[in-house]
Motif scaffolding. Structure first.
Motif, mmCIF file in Angstrom:
data_model
loop_
_atom_site.group_PDB
_atom_site.id
_atom_site.type_symbol
_atom_site.label_atom_id
_atom_site.label_comp_id
_atom_site.label_asym_id
_atom_site.label_seq_id
_atom_site.Cartn_x
_atom_site.Cartn_y
_atom_site.Cartn_z
ATOM 1 N N VAL A 1 1.156 -1.189 0.213
ATOM 2 C CA VAL A 1 -0.118 0.465 0.446
ATOM 3 C C VAL A 1 0.942 1.299 -0.293
ATOM 4 O O VAL A 1 2.004 1.008 0.667
ATOM 5 N N GLU A 2 0.571 2.335 -1.137
ATOM 6 C CA GLU A 2 1.702 3.700 -1.125
ATOM 7 C C GLU A 2 1.624 4.332 0.911
ATOM 8 O O GLU A 2 0.011 4.384 1.766
ATOM 9 N N PRO A 3 3.037 4.385 0.381
ATOM 10 C CA PRO A 3 2.983 5.040 2.381
ATOM 11 C C PRO A 3 1.885 6.084 2.367
ATOM 12 O O PRO A 3 1.095 6.590 4.410
ATOM 13 N N ASP A 4 1.873 7.049 1.751
ATOM 14 C CA ASP A 4 0.789 7.484 2.154
ATOM 15 C C ASP A 4 -0.897 7.506 1.473
ATOM 16 O O ASP A 4 -1.734 8.181 2.795
ATOM 17 N N MET A 5 -1.132 6.278 1.668
ATOM 18 C CA MET A 5 -2.863 5.895 1.101
ATOM 19 C C MET A 5 -2.387 4.600 2.361
ATOM 20 O O MET A 5 -3.959 3.640 2.870
ATOM 21 N N GLN A 6 -1.703 4.113 3.723
ATOM 22 C CA GLN A 6 -1.847 3.191 4.403
ATOM 23 C C GLN A 6 -2.760 4.272 5.772
ATOM 24 O O GLN A 6 -2.978 5.208 5.738
ATOM 25 N N ARG A 7 -3.433 3.386 6.609
ATOM 26 C CA ARG A 7 -4.029 3.714 7.562
ATOM 27 C C ARG A 7 -6.415 3.412 6.935
ATOM 28 O O ARG A 7 -6.287 4.471 8.007
ATOM 29 N N LEU B 1 -3.330 -19.916 4.007
ATOM 30 C CA LEU B 1 -2.842 -18.739 3.556
ATOM 31 C C LEU B 1 -1.159 -18.530 4.372
ATOM 32 O O LEU B 1 -1.152 -18.551 6.081
ATOM 33 N N THR B 2 -0.120 -18.167 3.484
ATOM 34 C CA THR B 2 1.086 -17.966 4.100
ATOM 35 C C THR B 2 1.519 -16.350 3.666
ATOM 36 O O THR B 2 0.895 -16.209 2.468
ATOM 37 N N LEU B 3 1.939 -16.600 4.267
ATOM 38 C CA LEU B 3 2.839 -14.705 4.365
ATOM 39 C C LEU B 3 4.131 -14.042 4.793
ATOM 40 O O LEU B 3 4.529 -15.163 6.428
ATOM 41 N N THR B 4 4.921 -14.154 4.344
ATOM 42 C CA THR B 4 6.353 -14.012 4.598
ATOM 43 C C THR B 4 6.796 -12.105 4.919
ATOM 44 O O THR B 4 6.463 -11.563 3.608
ATOM 45 N N THR B 5 7.926 -11.773 6.156
ATOM 46 C CA THR B 5 7.775 -10.567 6.264
ATOM 47 C C THR B 5 8.904 -10.345 6.816
ATOM 48 O O THR B 5 8.970 -11.094 7.634
ATOM 49 N N ALA B 6 9.893 -9.417 7.446
ATOM 50 C CA ALA B 6 10.620 -9.329 7.497
ATOM 51 C C ALA B 6 9.841 -8.222 9.529
ATOM 52 O O ALA B 6 8.800 -7.119 9.159
ATOM 53 N N SER B 7 10.730 -8.839 10.816
ATOM 54 C CA SER B 7 9.971 -8.218 11.460
ATOM 55 C C SER B 7 10.303 -6.695 11.909
ATOM 56 O O SER B 7 9.446 -6.419 12.570
ATOM 57 N N SER B 8 11.456 -6.257 11.128
ATOM 58 C CA SER B 8 11.610 -4.699 11.239
ATOM 59 C C SER B 8 10.256 -4.055 10.206
ATOM 60 O O SER B 8 10.258 -2.563 10.552
ATOM 61 N N ARG C 1 2.863 -5.979 9.260
ATOM 62 C CA ARG C 1 2.899 -7.171 11.065
ATOM 63 C C ARG C 1 1.527 -6.635 11.295
ATOM 64 O O ARG C 1 0.969 -7.501 11.664
ATOM 65 N N GLN C 2 1.141 -5.431 11.248
ATOM 66 C CA GLN C 2 -0.110 -5.199 11.995
ATOM 67 C C GLN C 2 -1.171 -5.721 11.310
ATOM 68 O O GLN C 2 -2.155 -5.620 11.700
ATOM 69 N N LEU C 3 -0.598 -5.572 9.659
ATOM 70 C CA LEU C 3 -1.728 -6.294 8.806
ATOM 71 C C LEU C 3 -2.781 -7.410 9.024
ATOM 72 O O LEU C 3 -3.515 -8.070 9.243
ATOM 73 N N THR D 1 -5.805 -9.018 10.605
ATOM 74 C CA THR D 1 -6.529 -10.564 9.798
ATOM 75 C C THR D 1 -6.092 -11.947 10.376
ATOM 76 O O THR D 1 -6.943 -12.410 9.277
ATOM 77 N N GLY D 2 -5.986 -11.466 10.721
ATOM 78 C CA GLY D 2 -6.403 -12.758 12.251
ATOM 79 C C GLY D 2 -5.088 -13.800 11.385
ATOM 80 O O GLY D 2 -4.276 -14.981 12.341
ATOM 81 N N PHE D 3 -3.612 -13.394 11.141
ATOM 82 C CA PHE D 3 -2.429 -13.926 10.439
ATOM 83 C C PHE D 3 -2.015 -14.598 12.293
ATOM 84 O O PHE D 3 -1.753 -13.439 13.376
ATOM 85 N N LYS D 4 -1.095 -15.776 12.679
ATOM 86 C CA LYS D 4 -0.780 -16.024 13.196
ATOM 87 C C LYS D 4 1.379 -16.270 13.393
ATOM 88 O O LYS D 4 1.762 -17.127 11.611
ATOM 89 N N VAL D 5 2.215 -15.403 13.725
ATOM 90 C CA VAL D 5 3.739 -15.861 13.011
ATOM 91 C C VAL D 5 4.160 -17.240 13.961
ATOM 92 O O VAL D 5 3.594 -17.717 14.808
#
Length: 308
Positions: A235-241, A264-271, A276-278, A282-286
């Motif tokens: 999501v474009e940074p100025d269009m987030q939230r 469903l799986t999704l990979t991201t960085a902790s930083s 991560r908030q999204l 939406t119900g994902f778990k690490v």
């Protein structure tokens, strides 16, 4: 940002302002032959849109001094171009509308302006015209006082947009996080695999379109017969939230269930805080996290899952 870089950017904006002002002056040459000033035409245009407005709303939307606008409106009223009626919600305010004479006075100015702009665009090929319009919309979005809340529509990407998504995300992560070109290579492989497989029953990509601008994306790809992976989530940074990320994830959920996936799986960085908030919303778990050297950085890579 260094002082020299800030100066370079400021000079670039000033250069564009001079260039654009010259073009705008050329486009309004017809006003020299008109009884209305450019500011008066702007007010007439705003009122011609068919919605009665108060003077305070007009002043804010057109960034006009209240005293100057009051004198302008008084002149319009004296010439029977506008009418005023008390507001039902605030007795201190009057709702302003164009009269038939006002619409008749503005119509030829509007026609002439459209003709002049059409003549300007005629000198460009269709692709260049769209490129110009997209650039103008981007300027409006980025310089707007607040994020636009216009309707966001999810659609499949058009030719060239998948490549643009690779470019845009690689550019952003380089600028903000210092990730190297290997990240761009990863994005390019996702796009290449998705477009070459072309399996709309099992895989799908969406872009979030707001008024003709791509402001987000997501791609759902097959990992196995029962597992699908979420890729290119952006999501474009100025269009987030504004709920766009949730809208994209929900599209993945609906499609995945219809396609018969159970996870469903999704990979991201902790930083990366926003993704991560999204995921959490939406119900994902690490389910796993491990330190890795990726994209030229030492990162903690997280794997998230959602059972359908």
């Amino acid at each position: 940002m260094t002082d020299s870089e800030a100066l370079r950017r400021a000079q670039a904006v000033r250069h564009f302002n001079r260039f654009y002002t010259q073009h705008i002056g050329a486009l309004h040459e017809h006003l020299a032959k008109s009884e209305f000033s450019l500011t008066e035409v702007r007010v007439l245009h705003e009122l011609s849109r068919g919605r009665a407005q108060t003077a305070s709303v007009l002043g804010r939307s057109l960034a006009l001094d209240s005293g100057y606008l009051s004198r302008l409106l008084t002149n319009f009223e004296r010439r029977s171009l506008i009418t005023r009626r008390p507001s039902e919600f605030d007795a201190r305010q009057s709702l302003i509308s164009l009269t038939e004479s006002g619409h008749a006075a503005y119509a030829p100015l509007d026609t002439a302006a459209i003709k002049e702009v059409s003549s300007l665009l005629a000198g460009l090929n269709p692709l260049a015209q769209e490129q110009l319009i997209t650039a103008m919309k981007t300027i409006e979005r980025l310089l707007g006082a607040e994020p636009s809340h216009e309707l966001v529509v999810l659609r499949q990407p058009q030719s060239g947009e998948c490549g643009w998504l690779v470019h845009r995300q690689a550019q952003w992560f380089r600028s903000q996080h210092g990730w190297d070109q290997s990240f761009e290579g990863l994005l390019a492989r996702v796009v290449a695999d998705y477009t070459q497989r072309s399996d709309p029953v099992r895989e799908m990509c969406w872009v979030a379109d707001q008024n003709g601008l791509v402001v987000g994306s997501v791609c759902l790809v097959s990992v196995s017969t029962t597992v699908a992976g979420v890729r290119l989530l952006w999501v474009e940074p100025d269009m987030q939230r504004l709920g766009i990320g949730t809208q994209l994830i929900n599209a993945c959920l609906r499609f995945a269930r219809r396609a018969g996936y159970t996870k469903l799986t999704l990979t991201t960085a902790s930083s990366l805080i926003e993704p991560r908030q999204l995921c959490e919303r939406t119900g994902f778990k690490v389910v796993a996290a491990s330190p890795e050297r990726r994209f030229g950085k030492d990162l903690t890579i997280e794997r998230w899952e959602l059972n359908l």
